[in-house]
Design an enzyme around this catalytic site. Structure first.
Site, PDB file in Angstrom:
ATOM      1  N   GLU A 192      19.348 -80.848   8.481  1.00 18.82           N
ATOM      2  CA  GLU A 192      18.279 -81.382   7.637  1.00 18.82           C
ATOM      3  C   GLU A 192      18.456 -80.862   6.396  1.00 18.82           C
ATOM      4  O   GLU A 192      19.335 -79.902   6.045  1.00 18.82           O
ATOM      5  CB  GLU A 192      17.099 -80.954   8.085  1.00 18.82           C
ATOM      6  CG  GLU A 192      16.865 -79.459   8.288  1.00 18.82           C
ATOM      7  CD  GLU A 192      15.456 -78.975   7.693  1.00 18.82           C
ATOM      8  OE1 GLU A 192      15.066 -79.398   6.648  1.00 18.82           O
ATOM      9  OE2 GLU A 192      14.516 -78.267   8.283  1.00 18.82           O
TER      10      GLU A 192
ATOM     11  N   LYS B  99      10.207 -84.859  -0.783  1.00 19.09           N
ATOM     12  CA  LYS B  99      10.451 -84.357   0.812  1.00 19.09           C
ATOM     13  C   LYS B  99       9.921 -85.513   1.736  1.00 19.09           C
ATOM     14  O   LYS B  99       8.888 -85.973   1.734  1.00 19.09           O
ATOM     15  CB  LYS B  99       9.531 -83.109   1.054  1.00 19.09           C
ATOM     16  CG  LYS B  99       9.143 -82.987   2.568  1.00 19.09           C
ATOM     17  CD  LYS B  99       8.247 -81.796   2.477  1.00 19.09           C
ATOM     18  CE  LYS B  99       7.781 -81.297   3.798  1.00 19.09           C
ATOM     19  NZ  LYS B  99       6.746 -80.460   4.161  1.00 19.09           N
TER      20      LYS B  99
ATOM     21  N   SER C 191       2.411 -81.551  12.059  1.00 16.36           N
ATOM     22  CA  SER C 191       3.774 -82.118  11.495  1.00 16.36           C
ATOM     23  C   SER C 191       4.243 -83.273  12.409  1.00 16.36           C
ATOM     24  O   SER C 191       4.022 -83.112  13.441  1.00 16.36           O
ATOM     25  CB  SER C 191       4.825 -81.013  11.652  1.00 16.36           C
ATOM     26  OG  SER C 191       6.162 -81.579  11.305  1.00 16.36           O
TER      27      SER C 191
ATOM     28  N   ASP D 183       7.138 -83.790  12.850  1.00 14.35           N
ATOM     29  CA  ASP D 183       8.104 -83.475  13.614  1.00 14.35           C
ATOM     30  C   ASP D 183       7.913 -83.406  15.283  1.00 14.35           C
ATOM     31  O   ASP D 183       8.716 -83.865  16.152  1.00 14.35           O
ATOM     32  CB  ASP D 183       8.581 -82.006  13.424  1.00 14.35           C
ATOM     33  CG  ASP D 183       9.176 -81.576  12.010  1.00 14.35           C
ATOM     34  OD1 ASP D 183       9.360 -82.685  11.298  1.00 14.35           O
ATOM     35  OD2 ASP D 183       9.507 -80.584  12.004  1.00 14.35           O
TER      36      ASP D 183
ATOM     37  N   LYS E 107       7.868 -72.344  12.472  1.00 14.69           N
ATOM     38  CA  LYS E 107       7.767 -71.260  11.615  1.00 14.69           C
ATOM     39  C   LYS E 107       6.365 -70.478  12.082  1.00 14.69           C
ATOM     40  O   LYS E 107       5.508 -71.024  12.381  1.00 14.69           O
ATOM     41  CB  LYS E 107       7.566 -71.836  10.387  1.00 14.69           C
ATOM     42  CG  LYS E 107       8.867 -72.025   9.594  1.00 14.69           C
ATOM     43  CD  LYS E 107       8.793 -73.127   8.438  1.00 14.69           C
ATOM     44  CE  LYS E 107       8.599 -74.441   8.960  1.00 14.69           C
ATOM     45  NZ  LYS E 107       8.335 -75.592   8.006  1.00 14.69           N
TER      46      LYS E 107
HETATM   47  N1  PSU Z   1      11.924 -74.557   8.056  1.00 13.51           N
HETATM   48  C1  PSU Z   1      12.531 -73.932   7.129  1.00 13.51           C
HETATM   49  N2  PSU Z   1      11.925 -74.325   5.773  1.00 13.51           N
HETATM   50  C2  PSU Z   1      11.675 -75.637   5.637  1.00 13.51           C
HETATM   51  C3  PSU Z   1      11.241 -76.183   6.843  1.00 13.51           C
HETATM   52  C4  PSU Z   1      11.642 -75.860   7.942  1.00 13.51           C
HETATM   53  O1  PSU Z   1      12.922 -72.642   7.218  1.00 13.51           O
HETATM   54  O2  PSU Z   1      11.483 -76.147   4.531  1.00 13.51           O
HETATM   55  C5  PSU Z   1      10.840 -77.707   6.779  1.00 13.51           C
HETATM   56  C6  PSU Z   1      11.498 -78.630   7.995  1.00 13.51           C
HETATM   57  O3  PSU Z   1      12.170 -79.704   7.142  1.00 13.51           O
HETATM   58  C7  PSU Z   1      10.481 -79.276   8.848  1.00 13.51           C
HETATM   59  C8  PSU Z   1       9.344 -79.232   7.799  1.00 13.51           C
HETATM   60  O4  PSU Z   1      10.772 -80.200   9.514  1.00 13.51           O
HETATM   61  O5  PSU Z   1       9.552 -78.069   6.943  1.00 13.51           O
HETATM   62  C9  PSU Z   1       8.021 -79.466   8.265  1.00 13.51           C
HETATM   63  O6  PSU Z   1       7.153 -80.061   7.268  1.00 13.51           O
HETATM   64  P1  PSU Z   1       5.625 -80.709   7.549  1.00 13.51           P
HETATM   65  O7  PSU Z   1       4.991 -79.327   8.214  1.00 13.51           O
HETATM   66  O8  PSU Z   1       5.098 -81.015   6.187  1.00 13.51           O
HETATM   67  O9  PSU Z   1       6.013 -81.507   8.610  1.00 13.51           O
HETATM   68 MN    MN Z   2       1.671 -81.613   7.227  1.00 10.94          MN
END
Ligand code: PSU
Ligand code: MN
Length: 314
Positions: free
Chosen positions: A29, A91, A145, A147, A164
């Site tokens: 990614e 993003k 997310s 994801d 995370k």
């Molecule tokens: N892991 C990291 N740094 C990041 C991310 C993951 O160490 O920036 C990113 C990944 O791309 C993950 C995203 O899919 O954060 C999730 O963001 P959101 O919660 O907005 O879906």
């Molecule tokens: Mn979000």
């Protein structure tokens, strides 16, 4: 470069050749390059992750969106632009692909967008640091997310260090179960907590080698209607942080985010940046180390998976 059908997917020559000959490919990614890590460590980490994949005999395929194309195997020049704060890439999660193609914007891809792009070309493995998940306070904010739902829909195995620890890990693990996404520990019985080795949350499944992981991937992806799965491993032991210490920084960061106008997709980068500062660089070192380590593991699993698909023992 090659494009696939009517989807504006541009696959690099190297990735195309690897796919064509059944060689192992690992999608990487790019949101962590553009928004997860500061410069210059972001570019160094992107390059180190690609190198780690190559060193194991697989081909790296970093994903992005550029000039109306989905990229699988972004060229070095594109990765440099993604890492350049002046270029200010957007993003992109899954939902953003269409509009950003149409707008011809430069965008990095989160896990959700990356596995969609990977699956378009039949790539079965990807690596990242941690997936997105259920945010703390999601019962009020609805910040979960994409994801998770993308993993529930798209048959790609994601190697990561869990989600995370800025998230609600227990709720994230519950939601993954609800969405039927298997979480398999590699050499661990507990969900890793990203910077820290363990979260106290027990996993239902464990393997101990890349070959066993590949067997689990092949069995899962071979089931009719199967979607994604997670393979999780902790950060390298010499870089892992103390879970209690991390918790203190996260609490500070969550409070700081709530006190400002930061919302939605901006929350994750904001909290990561806060922790990087508060830890005096140790969180950054752990983050970089685990990303490269996960890329290496994904490559090992991809190589074993490619052998299985050629009818060889993994
Ligand atoms: N892991 C990291 N740094 C990041 C991310 C993951 O160490 O920036 C990113 C990944 O791309 C993950 C995203 O899919 O954060 C999730 O963001 P959101 O919660 O907005 O879906
Ligand atoms: Mn979000």
């Amino acid at each position: 470069m090659s494009s696939a059908g009517s989807v504006p997917l541009r696959i690099s020559d190297e990735v195309w050749a690897a796919l064509d000959s059944g060689q192992a490919v690992v999608a990487l990614e790019s949101s962590l390059i553009a928004h997860g890590l500061p410069a210059p460590q972001n570019l160094e980490t992107a390059n180190a992750a690609e190198q780690a994949v190559r060193a194991e005999g697989a081909v790296p395929a970093t994903t992005a969106i550029e000039d109306g194309w989905l990229l699988l195997g972004a060229a070095a020049a594109v990765i440099e632009r993604l890492a350049d704060p002046v270029a200010a890439p957007v993003k992109a999660g899954s939902r953003d692909l269409g509009p950003l193609i149409a707008a011809r914007r430069l965008a990095s891809t989160t896990v959700s967008a990356t596995i969609r792009i990977a699956h378009l070309a039949g790539v079965r493995l990807m690596a990242t640091g941690g997936i997105g998940g259920v945010h703390r306070g999601a019962a009020r904010s609805f910040d979960v997310s994409s994801d998770i739902d993308e993993l529930a829909a798209t048959p790609v195995a994601v190697v990561c260090s869990g989600a995370k620890s800025i998230l609600d890990l227990a709720a994230t693990l519950e939601l993954l179960e609800t969405r039927r996404v298997p979480v398999v520990g590699i050499g661990v019985d507990e969900l890793p907590a990203f910077y820290a080795t363990s979260s106290g949350l027990t996993l239902a499944h464990r393997v101990d080698t890349p070959q066993q992981a590949a067997a689990a991937v092949a069995a899962h992806l071979g089931l009719p209607g199967a979607a994604g799965l997670l393979l999780v491993q902790p950060p390298p032991v010499e870089l892992a942080l103390d879970a209690g210490e991390v918790e203190t920084w996260i609490a500070e960061a969550v409070a700081a985010a709530a006190a400002t106008a930061v919302r939605g997709a901006a929350v994750t980068p904001f909290i990561l940046a806060h922790i990087a500062g508060a830890s005096g660089g140790r969180a950054l070192a752990a983050n970089v180390g685990l990303i490269v380590n996960n890329a290496r593991m994904a490559a090992r699993v991809a190589v074993a998976d490619a052998r299985l698909r050629r009818g060889m023992s993994p």
